[in-house]
Design an enzyme around this catalytic site. Structure first.
Site, mmCIF file in Angstrom:
data_model
loop_
_atom_site.group_PDB
_atom_site.id
_atom_site.type_symbol
_atom_site.label_atom_id
_atom_site.label_comp_id
_atom_site.label_asym_id
_atom_site.label_seq_id
_atom_site.Cartn_x
_atom_site.Cartn_y
_atom_site.Cartn_z
ATOM 1 N N LYS A 1 0.717 4.537 6.914
ATOM 2 C CA LYS A 1 0.039 5.396 5.940
ATOM 3 C C LYS A 1 0.522 6.832 6.086
ATOM 4 C CE LYS A 1 -2.986 2.351 4.246
ATOM 5 N NZ LYS A 1 -2.285 1.169 4.797
ATOM 6 N N SER B 1 0.807 -1.220 0.000
ATOM 7 C CA SER B 1 0.000 0.000 0.000
ATOM 8 C C SER B 1 0.843 1.274 0.000
ATOM 9 C CB SER B 1 -0.949 0.021 1.204
ATOM 10 O OG SER B 1 -0.238 0.232 2.407
#
Length: 223
Positions: A156, A120
């Site tokens: 993230k 990701s």
């Protein structure tokens, strides 16, 4: 933690470490005197006692030794001289010590690593299997960090505004994660991203992620 050293004490410690890394054992008093120009052994003894007092050496069975963590932590890349970045000048060859992991990451006592699973964050060049380096600190808006939410962890980019918290991946195949303001207490910041390690070597985070300019307190961290 070992205490800071004077310039002379650092030079003596570096000399001892070079000796150890070259598998030559412990320097003799004659070696110290030749290296530093001492006229008597008293100056050597004073420096060794200072290094022991400050936590760099141990004295067992009447002899000094490097602490094990000093042997490991001080290994690094030798600095063998100086070179100009301007006009041509005579090369200066001299031993200037080592570039160590402490040189690259001064806050070593606050840094830890976790291994990444998934893709990701490939847009930030962080891939599956890389080891991410995190520091125990708050995260600037848009900075990369590790969070714990609802019993799960994630790496993230982190954004925050009046609508809440947004965890943004660096891969268009993954969706953002939105967290409403009324459940901030369920979010815990695990660490701020400062770099990662893989088979290509060590990559430090861009400067924008190294210094926090805006801190968030809803996660329980002190600003």
């Amino acid at each position: 933690m070992p205490r800071p050293l004077t310039e002379k004490q650092q030079a003596v410690l570096d000399f001892i470490i070079r000796y150890d890394q070259d598998d030559m054992g412990w320097p003799s008093y004659e070696n110290f005197m030749d290296e530093f120009g001492y006229k008597s052994s008293n100056s050597i003894t004073q420096n060794l006692k200072a290094l022991q007092k400050k936590g760099y050496l141990i004295n067992e069975e009447g002899g000094y030794q490097l602490k094990p963590e000093q042997k490991d932590a001080r290994r690094g890349i030798p600095i063998l001289g100086e070179i100009t970045a301007g006009t041509l000048q005579e090369a200066v060859e001299t031993n200037l010590g080592y570039i160590t992991i402490e040189t690259l990451f001064p806050n070593l006592d606050r840094i830890f690593a976790v291994r990444v699973r998934g893709e990701s964050m490939i847009g930030a060049e962080i891939h599956d299997g890389d080891y991410v380096l995190l520091v125990d600190d708050d995260i600037p808006d848009g900075g990369i960090g590790a969070v714990l939410y609802n019993g799960e962890t994630s790496l993230k980019r982190i954004f925050m505004d009046h609508q809440g918290l947004r965890l943004e991946p660096a891969n268009s195949e993954f969706d953002d994660i939105h967290i409403a303001p009324d459940i901030f207490e369920e979010v815990k910041i695990l660490g701020r991203y400062i770099g990662h390690v893989n088979k290509m070597g060590v990559r430090k985070a861009p400067e924008m992620y190294q210094v926090s300019t805006r801190h968030y307190s809803p996660f329980g961290n002190e600003a």
